[in-house]
Design a protein around this motif. Sequence first.
Motif, PDB file in Angstrom:
ATOM      1  N   PRO A 152      17.788  18.351  29.818  1.00 27.33           N
ATOM      2  CA  PRO A 152      19.233  18.144  30.548  1.00 27.33           C
ATOM      3  C   PRO A 152      19.158  15.946  30.423  1.00 27.33           C
ATOM      4  O   PRO A 152      20.225  15.887  30.316  1.00 27.33           O
ATOM      5  CB  PRO A 152      19.569  18.757  31.835  1.00 27.33           C
ATOM      6  CG  PRO A 152      18.819  19.917  31.697  1.00 27.33           C
ATOM      7  CD  PRO A 152      17.535  19.852  31.358  1.00 27.33           C
ATOM      8  N   GLU A 162      19.091  15.324  26.622  1.00 28.32           N
ATOM      9  CA  GLU A 162      20.560  15.556  26.225  1.00 28.32           C
ATOM     10  C   GLU A 162      21.406  14.782  26.791  1.00 28.32           C
ATOM     11  O   GLU A 162      22.687  14.509  26.525  1.00 28.32           O
ATOM     12  CB  GLU A 162      20.751  16.544  26.653  1.00 28.32           C
ATOM     13  CG  GLU A 162      21.834  17.608  25.465  1.00 28.32           C
ATOM     14  CD  GLU A 162      23.098  17.342  26.406  1.00 28.32           C
ATOM     15  OE1 GLU A 162      24.268  17.681  25.848  1.00 28.32           O
ATOM     16  OE2 GLU A 162      23.384  17.379  28.193  1.00 28.32           O
ATOM     17  N   PHE A 163      21.714  14.579  28.342  1.00 30.12           N
ATOM     18  CA  PHE A 163      22.906  13.412  28.944  1.00 30.12           C
ATOM     19  C   PHE A 163      22.722  12.247  27.817  1.00 30.12           C
ATOM     20  O   PHE A 163      23.938  11.843  28.219  1.00 30.12           O
ATOM     21  CB  PHE A 163      22.543  13.495  30.526  1.00 30.12           C
ATOM     22  CG  PHE A 163      24.514  13.423  31.358  1.00 30.12           C
ATOM     23  CD1 PHE A 163      25.020  14.669  31.476  1.00 30.12           C
ATOM     24  CD2 PHE A 163      24.377  11.927  31.338  1.00 30.12           C
ATOM     25  CE1 PHE A 163      25.870  13.526  31.794  1.00 30.12           C
ATOM     26  CE2 PHE A 163      25.565  11.493  32.335  1.00 30.12           C
ATOM     27  CZ  PHE A 163      26.197  12.032  32.391  1.00 30.12           C
ATOM     28  N   ASP A 188      24.147  18.224  36.427  1.00 25.40           N
ATOM     29  CA  ASP A 188      23.573  18.301  35.500  1.00 25.40           C
ATOM     30  C   ASP A 188      22.469  18.795  34.921  1.00 25.40           C
ATOM     31  O   ASP A 188      21.679  19.010  34.268  1.00 25.40           O
ATOM     32  CB  ASP A 188      25.188  18.020  33.957  1.00 25.40           C
ATOM     33  CG  ASP A 188      24.226  18.536  32.181  1.00 25.40           C
ATOM     34  OD1 ASP A 188      24.212  19.454  32.356  1.00 25.40           O
ATOM     35  OD2 ASP A 188      24.677  17.985  32.219  1.00 25.40           O
ATOM     36  N   ALA A 189      21.862  17.297  35.128  1.00 26.96           N
ATOM     37  CA  ALA A 189      20.799  16.921  35.082  1.00 26.96           C
ATOM     38  C   ALA A 189      19.752  16.026  36.179  1.00 26.96           C
ATOM     39  O   ALA A 189      18.617  15.126  35.798  1.00 26.96           O
ATOM     40  CB  ALA A 189      20.877  15.357  33.476  1.00 26.96           C
ATOM     41  N   ASN A 230      14.077  19.565  35.986  1.00 26.50           N
ATOM     42  CA  ASN A 230      14.341  18.547  35.313  1.00 26.50           C
ATOM     43  C   ASN A 230      13.884  16.977  35.870  1.00 26.50           C
ATOM     44  O   ASN A 230      13.966  16.299  35.271  1.00 26.50           O
ATOM     45  CB  ASN A 230      16.235  17.874  36.015  1.00 26.50           C
ATOM     46  CG  ASN A 230      16.744  19.394  35.370  1.00 26.50           C
ATOM     47  OD1 ASN A 230      17.095  19.832  34.819  1.00 26.50           O
ATOM     48  ND2 ASN A 230      18.118  19.069  35.641  1.00 26.50           N
TER      49      ASN A 230
END
Length: 281
Positions: free
Chosen positions: A86, A89-90, A121-122, A138
């Motif tokens: 994540p 990806e972020f 999210d991350a 993460n």
Amino acid sequence: RSAGDMLLAINADDMFSPALFDFLAHARHLRRDTFFLAQTSHFSFRARPDLGPDCAPFYAIYEELLQAAGAPAEQEKYELVGQGRPPVEFSQRHDLCRAPELFWASAHGSQEPFWQRYDADAGLRVNESDTPGTMPHNFYDLYVGDFMLASRVAWHRVNGAPMLMQSIAIDHLVSCRFAQSIRQVVLVAPCFVLHQSHPRSMTLRKGRVDKTPEWCGQWERCRDPLRRFRSEHGVLRRQWGFSRARFPEARFEVGTVAGVGGAATLRVLDSLPPAPVRPSA
């Protein structure tokens, strides 16, 4: 020792992409509640037979190396995204590499909703909800020692790196220490570190004091990263790292080159000679 507000830890066999240099040009404006890591790509010199087996490093040119490494670094970035990371990806989705203004301390209030989404999210989470003995949720674990940027305040808060006689896994523990109080962000291509491939140091065990590491990356230690290791007991931190010596230093000013798309440059302001050795307490 550095007088800077942001301190960067790297390895001697690393080179930075132009975009990463541009990001670093904003270091004085960056938030102090974040530590920055960067994607690492690898390269190896290939010798030219007509010039001998040891000539490659002498004719290699920085621009050529970075141009050749750009496409593979982009491909590796999408491979990391595909691995279900994540933070990567972020970073890729929002192009954090080319958006340093998102990290400016002056934009703290206006950008807070954005970073709350990032944390949900991350965000790196080291807590009891994770399975003991496994990597924290993460956690970015790929060559983090090649680029670790954080504020002087953050480095002092975590007491720097542990004082262990070994060369592996130290960077992971520093990340665990940072994660106790500040945010982890991973910059990805076109921001990347180009690392020169070489034999793993721990395979050359002959004559090394760290041939039997005291810590090999067991993740339960990440939950209590400031706890002293056995070898650190009885050692005062002020005794570590040539504490009584001062080394030559140079100060630089960040500027831009006219007509080169605002590329960042560095200009030497002055060079500071070594200070006299301080007497011991």
